[in-house]
Scaffold this motif. Structure first.
Motif, mmCIF file in Angstrom:
data_model
loop_
_atom_site.group_PDB
_atom_site.id
_atom_site.type_symbol
_atom_site.label_atom_id
_atom_site.label_comp_id
_atom_site.label_asym_id
_atom_site.label_seq_id
_atom_site.Cartn_x
_atom_site.Cartn_y
_atom_site.Cartn_z
ATOM 1 N N SER A 373 0.838 -1.203 0.000
ATOM 2 C CA SER A 373 0.000 0.000 0.000
ATOM 3 C C SER A 373 0.873 1.253 0.000
ATOM 4 C CB SER A 373 -0.919 -0.005 1.221
ATOM 5 O OG SER A 373 -1.651 1.198 1.308
ATOM 6 N N TYR A 374 1.957 1.197 0.753
ATOM 7 C CA TYR A 374 2.847 2.358 0.865
ATOM 8 C C TYR A 374 3.574 2.637 -0.442
ATOM 9 C CZ TYR A 374 6.533 5.407 2.702
ATOM 10 O OH TYR A 374 7.389 6.465 2.927
ATOM 11 N N ILE A 375 4.067 1.581 -1.111
ATOM 12 C CA ILE A 375 4.822 1.801 -2.352
ATOM 13 C C ILE A 375 3.902 1.928 -3.564
ATOM 14 C CG2 ILE A 375 6.859 0.630 -1.439
ATOM 15 C CD1 ILE A 375 6.170 -1.803 -3.105
ATOM 16 N N GLY A 376 2.636 1.553 -3.401
ATOM 17 C CA GLY A 376 1.652 1.800 -4.451
ATOM 18 C C GLY A 376 1.499 0.707 -5.490
ATOM 19 N N TYR A 377 2.033 -0.463 -5.246
ATOM 20 C CA TYR A 377 1.874 -1.567 -6.195
ATOM 21 C C TYR A 377 2.232 -2.883 -5.513
ATOM 22 C CZ TYR A 377 6.913 -0.733 -6.522
ATOM 23 O OH TYR A 377 8.233 -0.530 -6.216
#
Length: 425
Positions: A373-377
């Motif tokens: 979720s933090y890195i977006g993928y």
């Protein structure tokens, strides 16, 4: 630094003093990185700067050049005493402080300014003597610096430059009260040049900036992704008892030239080290309680290629500037998503490429959703095939050594052991 990470702004066009231009040329750089191109012009004009940039983007050179320039163009007062530094640069970890000092020696070698390096874990009396004799620029970690400050070894009444590097990490390590204590004992913000750098300009970091800086110029270097594009990431879903066989298999298959294995506990680091030694692989453990002189020796061996594998807890996740790290292994997934980014950022530095391999095991796989979720993928997954699992030889046997009391000379990094002694409060 690769061409794609540079701008068209040349250092020679910024009006830097000749001693600094000479230092830059000797390091082999000509063009600014984005963070340098954005922060140097306002800082060189005397404006405070709050910059957001990821590690490995060149921010250290940015604040060093701006600080050197300010001191060269703003002479010290006639009544300044030797034990009154003209600049203070605070870093959250001793590894980062040491790296900043090393870069400062290169860039500032022709300035005539005297550097001082202060951090916990070693050299208590030597560092104290150095401060008493006097330095122009004090670089160090908050715990040891505030220890000497409260003993009145030095004072900050003549400070002209302040730098806070990795301010977000200062909060994480619990140093922020100590930092505020020091800042309140410096000249007013409008009487000095202030620079703050952080991976994120969060609300708490921004509040610190506006509380102790003079209307800082905010500079944010946007990236297309949180993690570097040239890091090849992969995750293996593995049972706990498969982790050592899988690690050995991947090392055999990938043949990494220089790699860091990240773990969450010192106990696990020592277990992996024993297995690697038992399987004829040379490695060493870097954790918070390793004596400072040994830490520096291990890092030098790692940097010089004499030591191919470093097993590290998160004490090494920031502040390490080691070139040509080919592989990062997250043997244990970190429990904080931001730490994942900092760990894998140890590879693919200065435009190079690298591999980051993570194990999602029974104990730490719960961290994966937050990380993704933090890195977006989603991190690409790879199968744990039987040919990857190596039957390990028995781990090397180690003699248990009695724990030594952790005295003044053996402080470990972190808030608990790097704070000043009560008798100095």
């Amino acid at each position: 630094m690769s061409e794609k990470n540079l701008t068209e702004t040349k250092f020679s066009s910024l009006g830097l003093a000749e001693p600094l231009i000479q230092g830059i040329e000797e390091t082999g750089f000509s063009y600014c990185t984005p963070i340098q191109a954005e922060t140097l012009p306002p800082a060189l004009e005397g404006h405070d700067v709050a910059g957001q940039a990821q590690t490995g983007t060149g921010k250290t050179a940015a604040f060093l050049l701006a600080g050197f320039q300010y001191l060269l163009t703003h002479p010290a007062t006639e009544h300044r005493k030797p034990n009154q530094p003209r600049a203070m640069i605070l870093a959250p970890t001793r590894e980062l402080a040491i790296q900043i000092h090393k870069d400062a020696e290169s860039l500032g070698r022709h300035t005539g300014l005297k550097l001082g390096l202060v951090y916990g874990g070693t050299g208590y009396e030597q560092q104290r003597t150095m401060l008493q004799e006097g330095v122009d620029i004090l670089i160090g970690t908050p715990g040891r610096i505030i220890d000497y400050f409260k003993q009145k070894v030095f004072n900050l009444r003549e400070a002209q430059v302040l730098v806070l590097d990795e301010a977000d990490r200062m909060f994480d390590l619990g140093f922020i009260d100590d930092i505020r204590y020091l800042l309140r004992r410096m000249p007013d913000p409008d009487k000095r040049l202030n620079m703050l750098f952080s991976a994120t300009l969060s609300m708490r970091v921004t509040e610190l900036a506006y509380e102790h800086m003079n209307n800082p110029t905010k500079v944010t270097i946007e990236t297309d992704s949180v993690t570097a594009d040239n890091v090849r990431q992969a995750i293996y879903y593995t049972a706990n008892d498969e982790k050592i066989p899988l690690l050995l298999g991947l090392i055999n298959q990938m043949v990494p030239t220089r790699s860091i294995i990240f773990v969450n506990t010192k106990r696990m680091a020592e277990r992996i080290d024993a297995y690697l030694e038992g399987n004829d692989l040379k490695a060493a453990v870097l954790s918070g309680d390793v004596p400072q002189q040994k830490r520096q020796r291990l890092l030098e061996q790692f940097q010089q290629g004499e030591l191919p594998i470093l097993i590290a807890t998160d004490v090494a996740a920031r502040g390490l500037h080691v070139p040509e790290v080919s592989h990062v292994f997250n043997f244990d997934l970190p429990q904080d998503a931001e730490d994942y980014v900092h760990r894998i950022g140890r590879t693919a530095r200065a435009g190079a490429s690298g591999d980051a391999i993570s194990f999602a095991c029974e104990d730490y796989s719960f961290s994966l959703p937050d990380i993704e979720s933090y890195i977006g993928y989603k991190i690409p997954s790879e199968p744990v095939s039987s040919d990857l699992l190596v039957e390990p030889k028995p781990p090397a046997k180690r003699e248990r050594r009695p724990r030594k009391p952790n005295g003044r000379g053996g402080q470990s990094q972190g808030r608990r052991n790097n704070r000043p002694h009560k008798r100095h409060s």
